[in-house]
Design a protein around this motif. Structure first.
Motif, PDB file in Angstrom:
ATOM      1  N   GLU A 135       1.527  -0.018   4.489  1.00 21.13           N
ATOM      2  CA  GLU A 135       0.387   0.619   3.829  1.00 21.13           C
ATOM      3  C   GLU A 135       0.443   2.136   3.997  1.00 21.13           C
ATOM      4  O   GLU A 135       0.190   2.899   3.049  1.00 21.13           O
ATOM      5  CB  GLU A 135      -0.908   0.058   4.399  1.00 21.13           C
ATOM      6  CG  GLU A 135      -2.161   0.548   3.710  1.00 21.13           C
ATOM      7  CD  GLU A 135      -3.415  -0.145   4.196  1.00 21.13           C
ATOM      8  OE1 GLU A 135      -4.482   0.493   4.181  1.00 21.13           O
ATOM      9  OE2 GLU A 135      -3.329  -1.318   4.600  1.00 21.13           O
ATOM     10  N   PRO A 193      -1.969  -1.150   0.025  1.00 20.68           N
ATOM     11  CA  PRO A 193      -2.970  -2.222   0.084  1.00 20.68           C
ATOM     12  C   PRO A 193      -3.348  -2.673  -1.326  1.00 20.68           C
ATOM     13  O   PRO A 193      -3.259  -1.895  -2.279  1.00 20.68           O
ATOM     14  CB  PRO A 193      -4.154  -1.541   0.762  1.00 20.68           C
ATOM     15  CG  PRO A 193      -4.063  -0.116   0.287  1.00 20.68           C
ATOM     16  CD  PRO A 193      -2.593   0.190   0.211  1.00 20.68           C
ATOM     17  N   ASP A 208       0.695  -2.964   8.071  1.00 18.47           N
ATOM     18  CA  ASP A 208      -0.029  -1.695   8.244  1.00 18.47           C
ATOM     19  C   ASP A 208       0.908  -0.507   8.085  1.00 18.47           C
ATOM     20  O   ASP A 208       0.544   0.510   7.485  1.00 18.47           O
ATOM     21  CB  ASP A 208      -0.694  -1.656   9.623  1.00 18.47           C
ATOM     22  CG  ASP A 208      -1.841  -2.642   9.759  1.00 18.47           C
ATOM     23  OD1 ASP A 208      -2.351  -3.102   8.718  1.00 18.47           O
ATOM     24  OD2 ASP A 208      -2.218  -2.966  10.914  1.00 18.47           O
ATOM     25  N   LYS A 239      -5.663  -3.107  -4.244  1.00 17.99           N
ATOM     26  CA  LYS A 239      -6.886  -2.388  -4.618  1.00 17.99           C
ATOM     27  C   LYS A 239      -8.115  -3.306  -4.632  1.00 17.99           C
ATOM     28  O   LYS A 239      -9.229  -2.857  -4.357  1.00 17.99           O
ATOM     29  CB  LYS A 239      -6.712  -1.746  -5.992  1.00 17.99           C
ATOM     30  CG  LYS A 239      -5.839  -0.513  -6.012  1.00 17.99           C
ATOM     31  CD  LYS A 239      -6.610   0.712  -5.493  1.00 17.99           C
ATOM     32  CE  LYS A 239      -7.642   1.190  -6.508  1.00 17.99           C
ATOM     33  NZ  LYS A 239      -8.372   2.390  -6.020  1.00 17.99           N
ATOM     34  N   SER A 269      -9.259  -3.208  -0.972  1.00 15.14           N
ATOM     35  CA  SER A 269      -9.663  -1.878  -0.500  1.00 15.14           C
ATOM     36  C   SER A 269     -10.900  -1.380  -1.248  1.00 15.14           C
ATOM     37  O   SER A 269     -11.709  -0.636  -0.695  1.00 15.14           O
ATOM     38  CB  SER A 269      -8.508  -0.882  -0.649  1.00 15.14           C
ATOM     39  OG  SER A 269      -8.085  -0.772  -1.995  1.00 15.14           O
ATOM     40  N   ASP A 270     -11.070  -1.788  -2.502  1.00 19.58           N
ATOM     41  CA  ASP A 270     -12.239  -1.376  -3.283  1.00 19.58           C
ATOM     42  C   ASP A 270     -13.457  -2.260  -3.035  1.00 19.58           C
ATOM     43  O   ASP A 270     -14.567  -1.772  -2.818  1.00 19.58           O
ATOM     44  CB  ASP A 270     -11.918  -1.404  -4.779  1.00 19.58           C
ATOM     45  CG  ASP A 270     -11.091  -0.213  -5.230  1.00 19.58           C
ATOM     46  OD1 ASP A 270     -10.817   0.677  -4.399  1.00 19.58           O
ATOM     47  OD2 ASP A 270     -10.700  -0.177  -6.409  1.00 19.58           O
TER      48      ASP A 270
END
Length: 495
Positions: free
Chosen positions: A148, A209, A145, A211, A214-215
């Protein structure tokens, strides 16, 4: 015979041969696509939708699908290549998910990794204490985290990028990164299991992160259908290639067992030669061969590709991710809720580390899957299956010392790195390259265009990345062939 006459005859033959293959095709430019994996098939579909139907797909192997490939193992079809739909149930729809889940209705299973702390085995047998293991997992996630947040502060150009390992050192003050067996196996699960290379190699900015998640969402679904995950590629091909009554592709525009060895290009067109002596002529060529193949000498370009292109090809990594299937006469491993995935915490990082059982996917098959990557993949590819079998037996008997662990009856060891048609499994974005090199990797060279998961702007290494890359690369070609917009702009390295 004079050389000029011989060349003229070759060119004439190429024209006649291609004309016969393209009989009945619509008007427009002629395009040769090298490779019938998901990117090549996706590119062909996009070209066809734009009215460019005079295409010829040359595939080196005897099958469509590329690195999406099933193989019969001990009576069941298993996936030796791509296996998951990764990135589901998020804000955007992964374009592969509706094809798998709704259109083709392939059997798939949600992969739940929430119970790993209960399933980490010591090198000398037995399980780590769950509470202690969970602390290590939580700490690793906390460091991730922090990475990120750090990645979000870096310049989009990539000039300030660093490796995941450098980020780990920065955040948890371990000079060498995770070093105890349990720390290493958790680290291996979080990074190598996803990117097929260790944190010291992988770019922080382009991996944390990811993609994809996250997407498209954090869920992943394991495809375990006897028709094979490759059915997705066959489905896409069937949108524009003729098929037989049984559903098989029966179109002269797809040629199997055609190993492309040479691509000659000029301002007026391209000539493609295959290993069997065939010669084909077209206006453009779309190369969907893997990054590993481009880094090898399988395909010769004449003239040689420009230095900027070669450098971009060599700067990216072709990783190796090996799924080894083993069958036993009986089960000896735990099953039930939370037992699908288990880890082996060896003092040797990545040594037969990630295990999966198939209680739901292949009931009563008595099959386990162990995944290795990178150096271990290369090492295992170079030894006999009997040696690998012996190593696996030793690991399992160490993990389950009180169990009657029978001998392996069957083993399947894919050899992607050794296969000249792949030279690895998927690309990884290493530290030291940025958007500039990516744009160069994807950029066409004259009438030679490039596609493949390695050219996906955000999703390299994934099935949906290969699919979307085919569309994107086809659009670049369409802009040139239809709209005469042939200049591909590459921003400066630090723009």
């Amino acid at each position: 015979m004079k050389p000029t006459i011989a060349i003229a005859l070759v060119l004439a033959l190429a024209v006649v041969q291609h004309a016969s293959l393209a009989a009945g095709a619509g008007a427009g430019p002629r395009v040769i696509i090298v490779g019938a994996g998901i990117s090549g098939i996706s590119a062909g579909k996009r070209l066809s939708e734009a009215g460019i139907t005079d295409v010829l797909i040359l595939e080196a192997t005897d099958h469509v699908g590329g690195r999406m490939r099933k193989e019969n193992f001990a009576g069941v079809n298993v996936e030796v290549g791509a296996n998951w739909v990764e990135g589901v149930n998020g804000g955007k729809m992964n374009p592969i998910w509706p094809i798998v889940n709704s259109t083709l209705k392939l059997r798939n299973f949600h992969s739940d990794f929430d119970y790993l702390a209960q399933n980490i085995y010591k090198e000398d047998g037995g399980l780590y204490d769950e509470a202690e293991a969970q602390k290590i997992i939580d700490r690793a996630n906390k460091v991730g985290d922090s990475g990120e947040k750090l990645a979000a502060t870096l310049s989009p150009s990539g000039r300030d990028d660093l490796s995941i390992l450098a980020m780990q050192r920065l955040n948890n003050h371990q000079p060498s990164g995770p070093s105890s067996p349990v720390d290493m196996v958790v680290d291996y699960f979080l990074y190598d299991y996803e990117f097929a290379e260790p944190p010291r190699v992988t770019s922080l900015q382009n991996a944390v992160p990811a993609k994809t998640f996250s997407d498209f969402g954090g869920d992943v679904y394991f495809v375990a259908d006897q028709r094979g995950y490759e059915s997705v590629v066959h489905y896409l091909a069937g949108q524009y290639l003729n098929t037989s009554k049984s559903g098989d592709i029966a179109d002269a525009r797809l040629q199997l067992n055609k190993v492309v060895r040479e691509i000659s290009y000029s301002s007026s067109g391209v000539i493609v030669k295959t290993e069997d002596g065939s010669v084909y002529q077209a206006d453009y060529v779309m190369v969907s061969a893997s990054l590993g193949v481009l880094q090898s000498d399988l395909i010769q370009f004449k003239p040689q590709l420009p230095k900027w292109k070669i450098l971009a090809i060599y700067e990216f990594d072709m990783a190796v991710y090996t799924k080894i299937f083993v069958k036993f006469p009986k089960k000896f491993w735990p099953e039930g809720q939370g037992r699908e995935f288990f880890l082996y915490a060896s003092t040797k990082r990545g040594y037969y580390a990630i295990w999966q059982e198939f209680e739901k996917q292949y009931p009563d098959a008595n099959v386990l899957l162990v995944t290795v990557t990178d150096e271990e993949s290369r090492r295992i590819e170079q030894q006999s299956d009997n040696q690998t079998k012996a190593e696996i037996m030793e690991v399992l008997r160490n993990m389950f010392p009180g169990k009657d662990v029978p001998e392996v009856t069957d083993i399947l060891v894919p050899r992607w790195w050794s296969n000249r048609f792949y030279k690895g499994t998927f690309s990884n974005w290493p530290i030291g390259v940025n958007r500039y090199e990516f744009d160069q990797l994807r950029a066409p060279v004259g009438r030679v265009y490039f596609t493949g998961e390695h050219t996906s702007e955000f999703y390299n290494g994934y099935v949906h990345g290969g699919y979307l890359a085919g569309i994107d690369s086809a659009d670049i070609l369409i802009n040139c062939a239809r709209k005469k917009v042939c200049k591909y702009h590459v921003k400066g390295k630090y723009d």
